[in-house]
Scaffold this active site. Structure first.
Site, mmCIF file in Angstrom:
data_model
loop_
_atom_site.group_PDB
_atom_site.id
_atom_site.type_symbol
_atom_site.label_atom_id
_atom_site.label_comp_id
_atom_site.label_asym_id
_atom_site.label_seq_id
_atom_site.Cartn_x
_atom_site.Cartn_y
_atom_site.Cartn_z
ATOM 1 N N GLY A 176 24.438 29.658 52.754
ATOM 2 C CA GLY A 176 25.316 28.912 51.835
ATOM 3 C C GLY A 176 24.804 27.496 51.653
ATOM 4 N N THR A 200 26.186 24.634 52.560
ATOM 5 C CA THR A 200 26.324 23.787 53.754
ATOM 6 C C THR A 200 25.239 24.166 54.765
ATOM 7 O OG1 THR A 200 28.707 23.975 53.313
ATOM 8 C CG2 THR A 200 28.064 22.813 55.309
ATOM 9 N N ASP A 202 27.040 27.940 60.871
ATOM 10 C CA ASP A 202 27.255 28.488 59.534
ATOM 11 C C ASP A 202 28.477 27.829 58.887
ATOM 12 O OD1 ASP A 202 26.960 30.043 57.281
ATOM 13 O OD2 ASP A 202 27.423 31.954 58.241
ATOM 14 N N GLY A 203 28.585 27.971 57.587
ATOM 15 C CA GLY A 203 29.725 27.446 56.831
ATOM 16 C C GLY A 203 30.841 28.467 56.730
ATOM 17 N N ALA A 204 31.834 28.150 55.906
ATOM 18 C CA ALA A 204 32.957 29.068 55.688
ATOM 19 C C ALA A 204 33.551 28.788 54.308
ATOM 20 C CB ALA A 204 34.022 28.866 56.753
ATOM 21 N N ASP A 205 34.223 29.783 53.775
ATOM 22 C CA ASP A 205 34.927 29.588 52.497
ATOM 23 C C ASP A 205 36.333 29.056 52.735
ATOM 24 O OD1 ASP A 205 32.867 30.597 50.662
ATOM 25 O OD2 ASP A 205 33.129 32.418 51.831
ATOM 26 N N GLY A 233 31.363 34.226 50.598
ATOM 27 C CA GLY A 233 31.233 33.758 49.215
ATOM 28 C C GLY A 233 29.791 33.892 48.738
ATOM 29 N N GLU A 281 26.151 37.882 58.655
ATOM 30 C CA GLU A 281 26.783 36.731 59.318
ATOM 31 C C GLU A 281 27.639 37.212 60.486
ATOM 32 O OE1 GLU A 281 28.736 34.974 55.956
ATOM 33 O OE2 GLU A 281 27.012 33.744 55.456
ATOM 34 N N LYS A 327 37.764 23.246 52.711
ATOM 35 C CA LYS A 327 37.791 24.592 53.298
ATOM 36 C C LYS A 327 38.949 24.808 54.267
ATOM 37 C CE LYS A 327 33.913 25.424 51.201
ATOM 38 N NZ LYS A 327 32.642 25.527 51.853
#
Ligand code: 5RP
Length: 244
Positions: free
Chosen positions: A33, A35, A85-88, A100, A107, A125
């Site tokens: 993603g 981020t 990692d990122g997140a929605d 997303g 993941e 988020k």
């Protein structure tokens, strides 16, 4: 700070967090993603201090490789000490909606293999309840229609007001209309209109639908640490009392 600057400062906070934990034999789990891209770019400078990375997508693996960071196959790595990692969406309990970017299954695999999941996110988020962001679900193509029916039925059962829970097939682009394909060769169905009050239970129930590969609900294995960037700085949140 605008959203993009927040993403970058969350990524930078993850680099700071990593700093004292890097060893020459360390393999890091790296997510997918925009981020995560900032994180990968910042990681480049430290590449001589750790062994390499397991990536959660082809896209991230390519970006890491371009930066001279060695890519490991997860099957060859006994343990990942950390996954960034990122997140929605993410709650105070560090339960997340992810996927997303379409990489949710890999993941989830990398998260499951990691001791510590560090989520990096901008302030937009953070939510009270998951579900404003449509929940991505990776599906075997042959089972698409029956999985859509099962998801809509489950969504209606869980919504007190039997709201407008709708599952739609993700397309590559509106102009082209062809289905989006994951790195694993499967489809993504996005489920909108579902307020997910009990993410752990819903994750288990979605996982039991035949034809579902994985859902983008990360509740049974949520994050262990959240580096949440706001306009005035980065806040560190942990769901558990003790943290390494
Ligand atoms: C990809 C993901 C991403 O972590 C999520 O979509 C957040 O992306 P971004 O950092 O671009 O906002 O789950 O599958």
């Amino acid at each position: 700070m605008n959203i993009e600057q927040q993403k970058k400062s969350a990524a930078s906070a993850a680099i700071e967090w990593l700093d004292s934990r890097l060893h020459t034999d360390t393999v890091i789990g790296v997510g997918t993603g925009s981020t995560a891209d900032h994180f990968i770019d910042l990681l480049k400078r430290h590449r001589a201090r750790f062994a390499g990375a397991v990536a959660s997508s082809t896209r991230s693996a390519e970006r890491l490789s371009r930066h001279g960071i060695r890519i490991f196959d997860l099957n060859d790595v006994p343990e990942l000490p950390m996954y960034v990692d990122g997140a929605d969406e993410i709650t105070i309990g560090l339960e997340m909606i992810k996927g997303g970017g379409g990489a949710l299954t890999r993941e989830k695999i990398v998260a499951a293999a990691s001791k510590v999941f560090v989520c990096i996110a901008d302030a937009s988020k953070r939510v009270e309840t998951l579900g404003r962001f449509p929940l991505p679900i990776e599906v075997i193509a042959m089972a698409r229609a029956q999985v859509v029916r099962a998801l809509e039925a489950l969504g209606r059962q869980c919504e007190l007001e039997a709201g407008d829970v709708r599952a739609t097939l993700r397309v590559r682009s509106a102009a082209d209309g062809s289905p989006y394909m994951t790195d694993n060769g499967n489809l993504i169905v996005d489920v909108g209109g579902w307020t997910i009050a009990d993410p752990r239970a819903i994750e288990a129930r979605i996982g039991a639908i035949v034809g579902v590969v994985e859902s983008g609900l990360f509740a049974l294995r949520g994050a262990d640490l959240l580096l949440l960037a706001r306009s005035d700085g980065v806040e560190t949140l942990v769901p558990r009392a003790q943290y390494p």
